[in-house]
Scaffold this motif. Structure first.
Motif, mmCIF file in Angstrom:
data_model
loop_
_atom_site.group_PDB
_atom_site.id
_atom_site.type_symbol
_atom_site.label_atom_id
_atom_site.label_comp_id
_atom_site.label_asym_id
_atom_site.label_seq_id
_atom_site.Cartn_x
_atom_site.Cartn_y
_atom_site.Cartn_z
ATOM 1 N N ASP A 148 0.794 -1.231 0.000
ATOM 2 C CA ASP A 148 0.000 0.000 0.000
ATOM 3 C C ASP A 148 0.825 1.280 0.000
ATOM 4 O OD1 ASP A 148 0.281 -1.482 2.336
ATOM 5 O OD2 ASP A 148 -1.322 -0.418 3.371
ATOM 6 N N ASN A 149 2.102 1.219 0.407
ATOM 7 C CA ASN A 149 2.919 2.427 0.320
ATOM 8 C C ASN A 149 3.403 2.680 -1.096
ATOM 9 O OD1 ASN A 149 2.719 3.009 3.022
ATOM 10 N ND2 ASN A 149 4.451 1.671 3.535
ATOM 11 N N ALA A 150 3.372 1.637 -1.908
ATOM 12 C CA ALA A 150 3.948 1.730 -3.249
ATOM 13 C C ALA A 150 2.935 2.163 -4.299
ATOM 14 C CB ALA A 150 4.542 0.389 -3.645
ATOM 15 N N ILE A 151 1.659 2.116 -3.946
ATOM 16 C CA ILE A 151 0.631 2.386 -4.948
ATOM 17 C C ILE A 151 -0.387 3.393 -4.421
ATOM 18 C CG2 ILE A 151 -1.171 1.374 -6.398
ATOM 19 C CD1 ILE A 151 0.309 -1.234 -6.356
ATOM 20 N N GLU A 152 -0.626 4.427 -5.212
ATOM 21 C CA GLU A 152 -1.660 5.414 -4.886
ATOM 22 C C GLU A 152 -2.872 5.132 -5.774
ATOM 23 O OE1 GLU A 152 -0.092 9.413 -4.723
ATOM 24 O OE2 GLU A 152 -2.050 10.220 -5.270
ATOM 25 N N ILE A 153 -4.039 5.118 -5.163
ATOM 26 C CA ILE A 153 -5.251 4.687 -5.868
ATOM 27 C C ILE A 153 -6.341 5.754 -5.718
ATOM 28 C CG2 ILE A 153 -6.998 2.862 -6.034
ATOM 29 C CD1 ILE A 153 -5.001 1.099 -4.347
ATOM 30 N N ASP A 154 -6.997 6.073 -6.833
ATOM 31 C CA ASP A 154 -8.138 6.987 -6.769
ATOM 32 C C ASP A 154 -9.131 6.563 -7.855
ATOM 33 O OD1 ASP A 154 -9.745 9.087 -5.910
ATOM 34 O OD2 ASP A 154 -8.551 10.653 -6.879
ATOM 35 N N SER A 155 -10.282 7.224 -7.876
ATOM 36 C CA SER A 155 -11.258 6.964 -8.926
ATOM 37 C C SER A 155 -11.957 8.266 -9.288
ATOM 38 C CB SER A 155 -12.288 5.918 -8.471
ATOM 39 O OG SER A 155 -13.086 6.415 -7.424
ATOM 40 N N CYS A 156 -12.577 8.273 -10.460
ATOM 41 C CA CYS A 156 -13.325 9.446 -10.911
ATOM 42 C C CYS A 156 -14.312 9.013 -11.975
ATOM 43 C CB CYS A 156 -12.385 10.531 -11.449
ATOM 44 S SG CYS A 156 -11.605 10.078 -12.994
ATOM 45 N N GLY A 157 -15.139 9.959 -12.414
ATOM 46 C CA GLY A 157 -16.108 9.701 -13.464
ATOM 47 C C GLY A 157 -15.804 10.541 -14.687
ATOM 48 N N THR A 158 -16.283 10.090 -15.839
ATOM 49 C CA THR A 158 -16.190 10.942 -17.017
ATOM 50 C C THR A 158 -17.294 12.007 -16.976
ATOM 51 O OG1 THR A 158 -17.478 9.320 -18.272
ATOM 52 C CG2 THR A 158 -15.087 9.234 -18.499
ATOM 53 N N ALA A 159 -18.394 11.723 -16.255
ATOM 54 C CA ALA A 159 -19.490 12.690 -16.104
ATOM 55 C C ALA A 159 -19.401 13.356 -14.731
ATOM 56 C CB ALA A 159 -20.829 11.973 -16.253
ATOM 57 N N ASP B 251 -17.184 2.685 -23.575
ATOM 58 C CA ASP B 251 -17.733 4.045 -23.684
ATOM 59 C C ASP B 251 -16.853 5.037 -22.929
ATOM 60 O OD1 ASP B 251 -19.878 3.354 -25.199
ATOM 61 O OD2 ASP B 251 -21.339 3.394 -23.555
ATOM 62 N N ASN B 252 -16.511 4.664 -21.708
ATOM 63 C CA ASN B 252 -15.676 5.567 -20.910
ATOM 64 C C ASN B 252 -14.248 5.628 -21.447
ATOM 65 O OD1 ASN B 252 -17.357 6.757 -18.713
ATOM 66 N ND2 ASN B 252 -17.860 4.596 -18.441
ATOM 67 N N GLN B 253 -13.759 4.520 -21.995
ATOM 68 C CA GLN B 253 -12.436 4.545 -22.631
ATOM 69 C C GLN B 253 -12.430 5.542 -23.797
ATOM 70 O OE1 GLN B 253 -11.234 1.044 -24.900
ATOM 71 N NE2 GLN B 253 -9.174 1.234 -24.084
ATOM 72 N N ASN B 254 -13.472 5.494 -24.621
ATOM 73 C CA ASN B 254 -13.535 6.417 -25.757
ATOM 74 C C ASN B 254 -13.647 7.863 -25.293
ATOM 75 O OD1 ASN B 254 -13.246 4.504 -27.764
ATOM 76 N ND2 ASN B 254 -15.432 4.000 -27.757
ATOM 77 N N HIS B 255 -14.371 8.062 -24.198
ATOM 78 C CA HIS B 255 -14.464 9.410 -23.631
ATOM 79 C C HIS B 255 -13.066 9.895 -23.210
ATOM 80 C CE1 HIS B 255 -17.232 12.365 -21.446
ATOM 81 N NE2 HIS B 255 -16.022 12.826 -21.331
ATOM 82 N N LEU B 256 -12.300 9.017 -22.574
ATOM 83 C CA LEU B 256 -10.936 9.385 -22.154
ATOM 84 C C LEU B 256 -10.048 9.651 -23.370
ATOM 85 C CD1 LEU B 256 -10.372 6.852 -19.232
ATOM 86 C CD2 LEU B 256 -10.960 9.278 -19.056
ATOM 87 N N TYR B 257 -10.168 8.809 -24.388
ATOM 88 C CA TYR B 257 -9.354 9.013 -25.594
ATOM 89 C C TYR B 257 -9.636 10.384 -26.226
ATOM 90 C CZ TYR B 257 -7.640 4.161 -25.904
ATOM 91 O OH TYR B 257 -7.005 2.976 -25.686
ATOM 92 N N ALA B 258 -10.869 10.834 -26.079
ATOM 93 C CA ALA B 258 -11.207 12.152 -26.645
ATOM 94 C C ALA B 258 -10.579 13.294 -25.842
ATOM 95 C CB ALA B 258 -12.723 12.315 -26.693
ATOM 96 N N LEU B 259 -10.148 12.999 -24.616
ATOM 97 C CA LEU B 259 -9.591 14.049 -23.753
ATOM 98 C C LEU B 259 -8.062 14.098 -23.748
ATOM 99 C CD1 LEU B 259 -11.878 13.579 -20.595
ATOM 100 C CD2 LEU B 259 -12.074 15.366 -22.344
ATOM 101 N N VAL B 260 -7.405 13.022 -24.199
ATOM 102 C CA VAL B 260 -5.943 12.995 -24.075
ATOM 103 C C VAL B 260 -5.296 14.026 -24.987
ATOM 104 C CG1 VAL B 260 -5.914 10.578 -23.393
ATOM 105 C CG2 VAL B 260 -5.610 11.157 -25.808
#
Ligand code: 4NP
Length: 159
Positions: free
Chosen positions: A33-44, A91-100
């Motif tokens: 757990d010290n080696a990895i930082e974890i978070d989450s979010c939404g495209t919306a 769907d969310n992958q494509n949304h992310l690809y549109a933002l990179v």
């Protein structure tokens, strides 16, 4: 060196906060757990600031997991800060690809099912409009992806 992973779904109240809590528990059990930082979010941003959906919280609790999180929408900064950005479905992958902004950011995006045995199913099903079984099914799929995800982040020490 800390590795950083960001799970992404549509609303950030069902699948991606579940992934965050489940993967955090997995890496903690492996003393990583010290080696990895974890978070989450939404495209919306529909659910900005909200805790995870009560049905997902209940499902997580029933499996012994934490049920924490406050929904937020993906930001430009996330694409530079995180090493690995893991959408739950195409769907969310494509949304992310549109933002990179460039190929480096694009190469950070990896569909969650890349880490599933046999890559199945391709999409983690959206449980929002379904019954309670759907939430437990999502949890089981997220658990199944944890070992390969850890190997991706820390190649030497995870298996
Ligand atoms: P999630 O599920 O993307 O796994 O958080 C959903 C949450 C909310 C909605 C859809 C899916 N919604 O339409 O509000």
């Amino acid at each position: 060196m800390t590795r950083r992973v960001l799970f992404v779904c549509l609303g950030n109240i069902c699948r991606s906060p579940a992934a965050e809590n489940i993967f955090r528990s997995f890496v903690s059990d492996k003393s990583q757990d010290n080696a990895i930082e974890i978070d989450s979010c939404g495209t919306a941003n529909y659910h900005e600031g909200k805790n995870p959906d009560s049905r997902m919280r209940q499902a997580l609790q029933s499996r012994g997991y934490a049920d924490e999180g406050r929904a937020r929408q993906i930001t430009e900064h996330d694409f530079t800060y995180y090493d690995l950005i893991v959408p739950m479905d195409r769907d969310n992958q494509n949304h992310l690809y549109a933002l990179v902004k460039d190929q480096r950011e694009r190469s950070k995006v990896r569909l969650f099912s890349d880490f599933l045995p046999n890559y199945q199913p391709i999409d983690i099903p959206d449980p929002y409009y379904g019954g309670s079984d759907g939430f437990l099914e999502v949890i089981a799929l997220l658990e199944a992806g944890c070992p390969a995800l850890l190997s991706e982040l820390i190649p030497d020490r995870s298996r």
